[in-house]
Design an enzyme around this catalytic site. Sequence first.
Site, PDB file in Angstrom:
ATOM      1  N   GLY A 172       1.352  -1.302  -0.201  1.00 19.55           N
ATOM      2  CA  GLY A 172       0.382  -0.082  -0.244  1.00 19.55           C
ATOM      3  C   GLY A 172       0.449   1.153  -0.122  1.00 19.55           C
ATOM      4  NE  ARG A 186      -3.554  -5.959  -2.909  1.00 25.40           N
ATOM      5  CZ  ARG A 186      -3.049  -5.667  -1.323  1.00 25.40           C
ATOM      6  NH1 ARG A 186      -1.752  -6.600  -1.052  1.00 25.40           N
ATOM      7  NH2 ARG A 186      -3.437  -4.856  -0.456  1.00 25.40           N
ATOM      8  CG  ASP A 210       3.822  -7.464   7.111  1.00 24.35           C
ATOM      9  OD1 ASP A 210       3.512  -6.676   6.399  1.00 24.35           O
ATOM     10  OD2 ASP A 210       3.934  -8.374   8.453  1.00 24.35           O
ATOM     11  CB  THR A 219       3.039   0.815   6.323  1.00 23.73           C
ATOM     12  OG1 THR A 219       1.626   0.069   6.333  1.00 23.73           O
ATOM     13  CG2 THR A 219       4.129  -0.012   7.313  1.00 23.73           C
ATOM     14  CG  ASP A 232      -1.734  -0.157   8.015  1.00 22.24           C
ATOM     15  OD1 ASP A 232      -2.260   0.348   8.122  1.00 22.24           O
ATOM     16  OD2 ASP A 232      -1.851  -0.814   7.332  1.00 22.24           O
ATOM     17  CG  ASP A 235       1.881  -3.524   9.885  1.00 22.07           C
ATOM     18  OD1 ASP A 235       2.373  -2.437   9.396  1.00 22.07           O
ATOM     19  OD2 ASP A 235       0.638  -3.886   9.448  1.00 22.07           O
ATOM     20  NE  ARG A 281      -1.805  -4.500   7.106  1.00 15.86           N
ATOM     21  CZ  ARG A 281      -0.676  -5.440   6.349  1.00 15.86           C
ATOM     22  NH1 ARG A 281      -0.697  -6.236   5.590  1.00 15.86           N
ATOM     23  NH2 ARG A 281       0.685  -5.266   7.426  1.00 15.86           N
TER      24      ARG A 281
END
Length: 319
Positions: free
Chosen positions: A11, A72, A103, A125, A127, A129, A171
Site C-alpha cells: 500500500g 500486488r 512486512d 506503511t 499502519d 505495524d 489492518r
Amino acid sequence: MKRIGVLTSGGDAPGMNAAVRAVVRKAIYHEIEVMGIYNGYQGLIDGKIVQLDLGSVGDIIQRGGTKLYSARCPEFLTEEGQQKAIAQMKKHGIEGLVVIGGDGSYRGAMALTSKGLPSIGVPGTIDNDIPGTDYTIGFDTALNTVIEAIDKIRDTATSHERTFIIEVMGRDAGDLALWAGLAGGAETIVIPEVQFNLEDILLRLRSGHERGKKHSIIIVSEGVMSANEFSKILKEHIDIEIRVSVLGHIQRGGTPTARDRVLASLFGARAVEMLMEGRGGLAIGMRNHQVVEYSMTEAFQGKRKADLSMYKLSKELSI
C-alpha cells in the site's frame, strides 16, 4: 557497488517519494547509478526498469503516493517469479536493492538476499505495524489526516447531538486508531490488541448522557470489525442516534508531514550506505529517536505491540 535498484511495494504511504528521492540522491552523491523499478515486484519481473537521475526525483519530496507506483504480485511468491526478477536485475546490472514497503515487501527482499542479491527494507506503511521500528513512513501523515477528520465530525456530532462511530485503517494493528483517538479526544477506542468490553462502552454512553453529554466519538480500527457492524451491536443495546463514518483511502493520501519527510530521508540514505557496505537482508527502523538496523526476519516473524499505557490513559481522560 556501481548500480542499485529501488522499488515501492504494498500500500502507498505519504513519504515514500521522499524515501525514493533520498535513495537516488544519496547514491548519485557517491557515484552510484540508480535504477527505478516501477510497479513493485511485478515491474521487476516485467522489466519496467528505468535509470533515475537527479532531475527524476526533483519536486517529489512534498508529494504523497509513490512516483514508482505499486502493485500486488502473487507471481513473485513463487520460485519461478523470483528467478525472473533475478534475471531482470542481472540484465540491468543491479547489484543491490532498496525495497520501501511493509512486512510482505520485506519477505520478497529477504528472498532476493538469500539468492545472492543484497536487499534492504525501508518501512513504508500508514499502519505502523512493522516490528522493530517505533515509526513507519506515512504513519504520522495518516494520523494527522484522521485527527483532522475527527475534529470536523465532532462539530457535526455536537450540532446534532449524535454519537459517531469512525472507522480507521490499520489492518491488524491498532496504532492509528489508538493515537488518533487519544489526540482527538474520542470517548471510546476499539483496537485489535484489546478485547472490547461492550458493557463498559454502554455504561460510558449512558453515564455521559445522564450528565447532559449529547454526543460521543467512537474510533474503531478496521482490524476489529467495520463501523457498520459495531453500530448494529450498539443499537441492539442502547437507544441513541448513531451515525457511521468510514474514512477509507483518504488516510493514505496527502502531502507528507515534516516528520515523515525527515524519517524517509534518514531511512533512504541509510539504506544506500548499507548496500555500499555490501550488506543485505536487513531492515531499517527508528528506536528511541535513533536510526537502527536489524534482520528482516524480525520484521515479518514478530508482532508489533501497541502501547497499552496510551489505551489506559485514553479511558481515564474520556470519563
